[in-house]
Write a protein that holds these residues in place. Structure first.
Motif, PDB file in Angstrom:
ATOM      1  N   PHE A   1       1.109  -6.642  -5.873  1.00  0.00           N
ATOM      2  CA  PHE A   1      -0.116  -5.905  -5.929  1.00  0.00           C
ATOM      3  C   PHE A   1       0.342  -4.507  -5.371  1.00  0.00           C
ATOM      4  CE2 PHE A   1      -2.115 -10.096  -4.810  1.00  0.00           C
ATOM      5  CZ  PHE A   1      -2.314 -10.646  -5.994  1.00  0.00           C
ATOM      6  N   LEU A   2       0.230  -3.650  -6.312  1.00  0.00           N
ATOM      7  CA  LEU A   2       0.793  -2.108  -6.004  1.00  0.00           C
ATOM      8  C   LEU A   2      -0.613  -1.320  -5.770  1.00  0.00           C
ATOM      9  CD1 LEU A   2       3.781  -2.002  -8.606  1.00  0.00           C
ATOM     10  CD2 LEU A   2       3.368  -3.011  -6.169  1.00  0.00           C
ATOM     11  N   TYR A   3      -0.853  -1.083  -4.589  1.00  0.00           N
ATOM     12  CA  TYR A   3      -2.012  -0.173  -4.296  1.00  0.00           C
ATOM     13  C   TYR A   3      -1.805   1.204  -4.228  1.00  0.00           C
ATOM     14  CZ  TYR A   3      -6.336   1.184  -2.126  1.00  0.00           C
ATOM     15  OH  TYR A   3      -7.567   1.812  -1.861  1.00  0.00           O
ATOM     16  N   THR A   4      -2.609   1.898  -4.821  1.00  0.00           N
ATOM     17  CA  THR A   4      -2.096   3.436  -4.657  1.00  0.00           C
ATOM     18  C   THR A   4      -3.580   4.151  -4.582  1.00  0.00           C
ATOM     19  OG1 THR A   4      -2.248   4.131  -7.126  1.00  0.00           O
ATOM     20  CG2 THR A   4      -0.304   3.268  -6.268  1.00  0.00           C
ATOM     21  N   ARG A   5      -3.573   5.485  -4.508  1.00  0.00           N
ATOM     22  CA  ARG A   5      -4.958   6.310  -4.282  1.00  0.00           C
ATOM     23  C   ARG A   5      -5.820   5.916  -5.744  1.00  0.00           C
ATOM     24  NH1 ARG A   5      -5.200   9.880  -0.229  1.00  0.00           N
ATOM     25  NH2 ARG A   5      -3.126  10.269   0.855  1.00  0.00           N
ATOM     26  N   GLU A   6      -5.019   5.618  -6.779  1.00  0.00           N
ATOM     27  CA  GLU A   6      -5.789   5.298  -7.902  1.00  0.00           C
ATOM     28  C   GLU A   6      -6.871   4.152  -7.920  1.00  0.00           C
ATOM     29  OE1 GLU A   6      -5.616   7.942 -10.196  1.00  0.00           O
ATOM     30  OE2 GLU A   6      -4.340   8.981  -8.327  1.00  0.00           O
ATOM     31  N   HIS A   7      -6.402   3.174  -6.951  1.00  0.00           N
ATOM     32  CA  HIS A   7      -7.153   2.037  -7.111  1.00  0.00           C
ATOM     33  C   HIS A   7      -8.566   2.065  -6.420  1.00  0.00           C
ATOM     34  CE1 HIS A   7      -2.918   0.337  -8.338  1.00  0.00           C
ATOM     35  NE2 HIS A   7      -3.711  -0.542  -8.613  1.00  0.00           N
ATOM     36  N   SER A   8      -9.231   0.985  -6.740  1.00  0.00           N
ATOM     37  CA  SER A   8     -10.767   1.145  -6.420  1.00  0.00           C
ATOM     38  C   SER A   8     -10.520   0.125  -5.287  1.00  0.00           C
ATOM     39  CB  SER A   8     -11.601   0.742  -7.259  1.00  0.00           C
ATOM     40  OG  SER A   8     -11.030  -0.843  -7.563  1.00  0.00           O
ATOM     41  N   SER A   9     -11.710   0.165  -4.354  1.00  0.00           N
ATOM     42  CA  SER A   9     -12.149  -0.626  -3.009  1.00  0.00           C
ATOM     43  C   SER A   9     -11.972  -2.174  -3.535  1.00  0.00           C
ATOM     44  CB  SER A   9     -13.341  -0.339  -2.528  1.00  0.00           C
ATOM     45  OG  SER A   9     -13.262   0.930  -1.858  1.00  0.00           O
ATOM     46  N   GLU A  10     -12.503  -2.393  -4.856  1.00  0.00           N
ATOM     47  CA  GLU A  10     -12.467  -3.698  -5.462  1.00  0.00           C
ATOM     48  C   GLU A  10     -11.052  -4.119  -5.688  1.00  0.00           C
ATOM     49  OE1 GLU A  10     -14.243  -1.092  -6.776  1.00  0.00           O
ATOM     50  OE2 GLU A  10     -16.175  -1.862  -6.050  1.00  0.00           O
TER      51      GLU A  10
ATOM     52  N   THR B   1       0.781  -1.211  -0.095  1.00  0.00           N
ATOM     53  CA  THR B   1      -0.104  -0.007  -0.185  1.00  0.00           C
ATOM     54  C   THR B   1       1.076   1.263  -0.007  1.00  0.00           C
ATOM     55  OG1 THR B   1      -0.184   0.284   2.564  1.00  0.00           O
ATOM     56  CG2 THR B   1      -1.743  -1.331   1.210  1.00  0.00           C
ATOM     57  N   GLY B   2       0.342   2.419  -0.621  1.00  0.00           N
ATOM     58  CA  GLY B   2       1.077   3.381  -0.769  1.00  0.00           C
ATOM     59  C   GLY B   2       2.468   3.221  -1.489  1.00  0.00           C
ATOM     60  N   ALA B   3       2.038   2.608  -2.789  1.00  0.00           N
ATOM     61  CA  ALA B   3       3.227   2.204  -3.470  1.00  0.00           C
ATOM     62  C   ALA B   3       3.643   2.918  -4.380  1.00  0.00           C
ATOM     63  CB  ALA B   3       2.586   0.972  -4.573  1.00  0.00           C
ATOM     64  N   ALA B   4       2.977   4.174  -4.697  1.00  0.00           N
ATOM     65  CA  ALA B   4       3.537   5.326  -5.319  1.00  0.00           C
ATOM     66  C   ALA B   4       4.209   6.395  -4.360  1.00  0.00           C
ATOM     67  CB  ALA B   4       2.070   6.056  -6.099  1.00  0.00           C
TER      68      ALA B   4
ATOM     69  N   LEU C   1      -8.629  -3.368  -3.454  1.00  0.00           N
ATOM     70  CA  LEU C   1      -8.131  -3.883  -2.418  1.00  0.00           C
ATOM     71  C   LEU C   1      -8.573  -5.019  -1.985  1.00  0.00           C
ATOM     72  CD1 LEU C   1      -6.160  -2.601  -0.100  1.00  0.00           C
ATOM     73  CD2 LEU C   1      -8.239  -1.417   0.649  1.00  0.00           C
ATOM     74  N   GLU C   2      -9.927  -5.063  -2.437  1.00  0.00           N
ATOM     75  CA  GLU C   2     -10.531  -6.426  -1.763  1.00  0.00           C
ATOM     76  C   GLU C   2     -10.051  -7.779  -2.477  1.00  0.00           C
ATOM     77  OE1 GLU C   2     -14.279  -8.607  -0.111  1.00  0.00           O
ATOM     78  OE2 GLU C   2     -13.904  -6.404  -0.423  1.00  0.00           O
ATOM     79  N   ARG C   3      -9.500  -7.763  -3.953  1.00  0.00           N
ATOM     80  CA  ARG C   3      -8.911  -8.487  -4.400  1.00  0.00           C
ATOM     81  C   ARG C   3      -7.631  -8.851  -3.799  1.00  0.00           C
ATOM     82  NH1 ARG C   3      -5.517  -8.940  -9.019  1.00  0.00           N
ATOM     83  NH2 ARG C   3      -6.039  -6.763  -9.430  1.00  0.00           N
ATOM     84  N   PHE C   4      -6.827  -7.767  -3.827  1.00  0.00           N
ATOM     85  CA  PHE C   4      -5.381  -7.898  -3.251  1.00  0.00           C
ATOM     86  C   PHE C   4      -5.468  -8.488  -1.736  1.00  0.00           C
ATOM     87  CE2 PHE C   4      -4.353  -3.767  -5.777  1.00  0.00           C
ATOM     88  CZ  PHE C   4      -4.311  -4.517  -6.813  1.00  0.00           C
ATOM     89  N   THR C   5      -6.117  -8.105  -0.878  1.00  0.00           N
ATOM     90  CA  THR C   5      -6.211  -8.724   0.444  1.00  0.00           C
ATOM     91  C   THR C   5      -6.658 -10.038   0.820  1.00  0.00           C
ATOM     92  OG1 THR C   5      -8.514  -7.670   0.870  1.00  0.00           O
ATOM     93  CG2 THR C   5      -6.535  -6.301   1.430  1.00  0.00           C
ATOM     94  N   LYS C   6      -7.277 -10.521  -0.480  1.00  0.00           N
ATOM     95  CA  LYS C   6      -7.849 -11.941  -0.692  1.00  0.00           C
ATOM     96  C   LYS C   6      -6.761 -12.836  -1.035  1.00  0.00           C
ATOM     97  CE  LYS C   6     -11.248 -15.228  -2.605  1.00  0.00           C
ATOM     98  NZ  LYS C   6     -12.322 -15.100  -3.673  1.00  0.00           N
ATOM     99  N   GLU C   7      -5.773 -12.202  -1.875  1.00  0.00           N
ATOM    100  CA  GLU C   7      -4.847 -13.166  -2.633  1.00  0.00           C
ATOM    101  C   GLU C   7      -3.233 -12.953  -1.933  1.00  0.00           C
ATOM    102  OE1 GLU C   7      -4.827 -12.851  -6.730  1.00  0.00           O
ATOM    103  OE2 GLU C   7      -6.910 -12.857  -6.924  1.00  0.00           O
ATOM    104  N   CYS C   8      -2.921 -11.899  -1.237  1.00  0.00           N
ATOM    105  CA  CYS C   8      -1.699 -11.447  -1.110  1.00  0.00           C
ATOM    106  C   CYS C   8      -1.029 -12.670  -0.017  1.00  0.00           C
ATOM    107  CB  CYS C   8      -1.418 -10.266  -0.486  1.00  0.00           C
ATOM    108  SG  CYS C   8      -2.612  -9.844   1.172  1.00  0.00           S
TER     109      CYS C   8
END
Length: 369
Positions: free
Chosen positions: A29-38, A6-9, A40-47
């Protein structure tokens, strides 16, 4: 391994992601402010591992401290719990968590949330209370005073030092990333509750400002600062990363005449002086000797003849050198010496001398070989 950042940028995130890729990690899984809640949902399921770096330092409104540093952490943990994902979590907090200010309060709240989550789930959490982190890709007037000073000095802007005696704790981004990789691989540095980065530097604000100012001056005085000092080395690397795109280069003073040119490149009190000598075909330079001053010649282009004669001796020693086979020739004391261009093009020689030239004490005496 699938790694969520998270905060990858952000400043730390960009450096971490670059090193993860260097080391062959591809499932990121590089989560930034440009990503959606969906997302994040997928990232937290698979990481399989979480670097939780997202947060704010200097928001427009104080309410954003809790929104970004606490509430987003709560959302992240809720999603991991929802998916029964027991991935270890590395969290970047701050030494400000020890203080009663809006930023510190939000960071402390995030820490408490993480520790509570660990107690409830048994998940391994790694909390780092980082000091002022500096390095490439940091933002001036946001991440650290180092970034602000480097940005301003490199652009001839004024810098403000409110309290020269104020003490800072600094941590270099590469040292942080090295520690984070160790944590990912299961060997973090940890003492009781918190994890830590081994290498921390202490410096006064005034000394920091002076040191960064000195980096700019090296372009005019040709000096190289003491790179054996680890903090100086890392600060200088950071300073260079802030140079404006049209100011990577700088001119040197070329001393030119009909024979060619002589240009000083680097001057250091501890390691001597480096210069570039250009001689036209047929030109001889030198014909002098030194008591203590000694030199190294390296011909990098053209063909030259270096000649030596010991004082009061008749024997002449010759070394033929050229740019096709790089050889260093030491110039001993007590030998008059010269170098002549015996080729058909310019002779270019890199010359090192063990001391910087002092016109008051040149230690150079004319004598033909």
């Amino acid at each position: 391994m699938k790694v969520l950042v998270t905060g990858a940028a952000g400043f730390v995130g960009r450096n971490l992601v670059a090193e993860l890729k260097n080391r062959g990690y591809t499932n990121l899984f590089l989560y930034t402010r440009e990503h959606s809640s969906e997302d994040l949902e997928r990232f937290t399921k698979e990481c399989d591992f979480v670097f939780h770096l997202a947060g704010v330092n200097r928001p427009k409104n104080e309410s954003e401290f809790m929104e970004d540093n606490y509430e987003f952490t709560s959302k992240l943990l809720s999603l991991l719990k929802k998916h029964n994902n027991a991935s270890p979590i590395l969290v970047t907090s701050s030494i400000q968590a020890e203080f009663d200010n809006p930023y510190g309060t939000s960071k402390k709240a995030g820490e408490d949330l993480i520790f509570q989550y660990s107690e409830e789930t048994g998940v391994d959490v790694l909390v780092y209370r980082l000091p002022n982190v500096f390095g490439k890709w940091s933002k001036p007037n946001y991440n650290t005073v180092v970034a602000t000073y480097c940005y301003n000095v490199s652009r001839n802007f004024d810098i403000h030092v409110n309290n020269t005696e104020a003490k800072l704790s600094l941590c270099y981004i590469d040292d942080v990333i090295k520690e984070f990789i160790k944590a990912l691989e299961g060997t973090p540095n940890k003492h009781q509750t918190y994890c830590f980065v081994e290498t921390i530097y202490a410096i006064k604000l005034g000394d920091l400002a002076n040191r960064i100012q000195s980096f700019k001056e090296t372009r005019t005085n040709l000096s190289i600062l003491d790179m054996e000092d680890a903090l100086t080395k890392k600060l200088y690397s950071t300073y260079l990363s802030f140079l404006p795109k049209d100011q990577f280069s700088y001119d040197l003073k070329m001393n030119c005449d009909e024979r060619g040119s002589f240009t000083e490149f680097i001057r250091t009190p501890e390691r001597g002086q480096v210069s570039v000598n250009v001689s036209k075909p047929g030109i001889t330079k030198g014909n002098h000797w030194h008591h203590t001053k000694n030199e190294k010649f390296l011909v990098v282009s053209g063909e030259g003849l270096i000649r030596f004669r010991k004082l009061e001796a008749e024997e002449i020693i010759e070394y033929r050198v050229n740019g096709e086979k790089l050889q260093v020739v030491d110039i001993p004391t007590g030998y008059t010496h010269s170098i002549v261009n015996v080729g058909e093009c310019d002779l270019i020689t890199i010359m090192w001398v063990n001391e910087c030239f002092d016109p008051e004490k040149p230690d150079t005496y004319f004598l033909e070989v």
